[in-house]
Design a protein around this motif. Sequence first.
Motif, PDB file in Angstrom:
ATOM      1  N   ARG A 109     -35.946 -28.882  83.446  1.00 63.21           N
ATOM      2  CA  ARG A 109     -34.972 -29.778  82.745  1.00 63.21           C
ATOM      3  C   ARG A 109     -34.592 -31.072  83.126  1.00 63.21           C
ATOM      4  O   ARG A 109     -33.723 -31.051  84.051  1.00 63.21           O
ATOM      5  CB  ARG A 109     -33.634 -28.872  82.371  1.00 63.21           C
ATOM      6  N   LYS A 110     -35.180 -31.859  82.435  1.00 66.28           N
ATOM      7  CA  LYS A 110     -34.689 -33.231  82.869  1.00 66.28           C
ATOM      8  C   LYS A 110     -33.430 -33.639  82.214  1.00 66.28           C
ATOM      9  O   LYS A 110     -32.667 -34.773  82.548  1.00 66.28           O
ATOM     10  CB  LYS A 110     -35.823 -34.280  82.743  1.00 66.28           C
ATOM     11  N   LYS A 111     -33.197 -32.978  81.116  1.00 62.91           N
ATOM     12  CA  LYS A 111     -31.947 -33.603  80.195  1.00 62.91           C
ATOM     13  C   LYS A 111     -31.534 -32.032  79.542  1.00 62.91           C
ATOM     14  O   LYS A 111     -32.195 -31.444  78.850  1.00 62.91           O
ATOM     15  CB  LYS A 111     -32.286 -34.732  79.328  1.00 62.91           C
ATOM     16  N   GLU A 163     -37.494 -32.121  78.188  1.00 58.75           N
ATOM     17  CA  GLU A 163     -36.080 -32.263  77.686  1.00 58.75           C
ATOM     18  C   GLU A 163     -35.692 -30.871  76.842  1.00 58.75           C
ATOM     19  O   GLU A 163     -36.098 -30.575  75.508  1.00 58.75           O
ATOM     20  CB  GLU A 163     -35.944 -33.344  76.769  1.00 58.75           C
TER      21      GLU A 163
END
Length: 314
Positions: free
Chosen positions: A126-128, A199
């Motif tokens: 999860r980058k965001k 995301e």
Amino acid sequence: MNPLQPEISVIVPLFNEENVIPELFKRLDSLIQSSDRNIEIVLVNDGSKDATAELIKAKSLDDANYVSVLLSRNFGHQIAVSAGMQFSNASKAVLIIDGDLQDPPELLESFYSKIEEGYEVVYAVRKKRKEGPTKKILYWLYYRILRKLSDIRIPVDSGDFCMISKRVNDIIKEMPERSRFVRGIRTWVGFKQIGIEYEREKRFAGEPKYNFKALFKLAYDGIFNFSYVPLKMITRLGLYTILISGIYFTYVLYSKFAGHAVPSGFTSLIAVISLFSGVQMMSLGIIGEYLARIYFQVKERPLFLVDEVVRKEN
């Protein structure tokens, strides 16, 4: 290989998701129609109290690509995922997603391309996130604490959203542990693994099923299932307590024989008793966490019970 056997299974654990299911079906149907692969959808009802069970049963009776596994009660998210893995018929790979559509099923082809390259585990990073600031901070801290304490290097910011090969799925199915932490088990099996950033979306509808109590339980399972550092901490805490007590005792003796004022009285006694009582209770609590896991493991009860399996008859 049986030409009717699915190449890929998509496992979707569901608990009280009647508001999400119509959109979930729409996106999964679109995925099946747009793919050249034979895809099976395994829907696991984890003891829902709303119309979830009726909705997925109707879909499975109408569409041969869907199979519904109805558990006898609510066993929890990690057990529901494990149940889906047990009922997968895929010949190549298994994709695990959450039923709230925070994990986009459309990433299936991106994940599977890595499986075709020879990777056995493809996990999403999860980058965001779309959660509130409190949850974001807690998640960030937890993954890094877990990585520091764990005996294995569990990827940070990676949940259960992943694709695993049939071989890894078969291995995990045979693992007997009752206290399940799927992302930790997935890491423990080893083999060739890779992460893919994405995301994470907001929940499509309804309320989150993981409240803070459930999240803390999951956090405990991750730490106590894959680390013995808490037990080592008890030993260190005991040594530090003895050391501090020795220093304090030496100071008291020195003050007494040197003619200085010696700490005394009810307040000092209560402070010392409270300190040692707190250390003892915390130590017993840590030992109790490990004992509880042994207690449930040695009972050898089934991991879950199935009330009904529903699929369209050929």
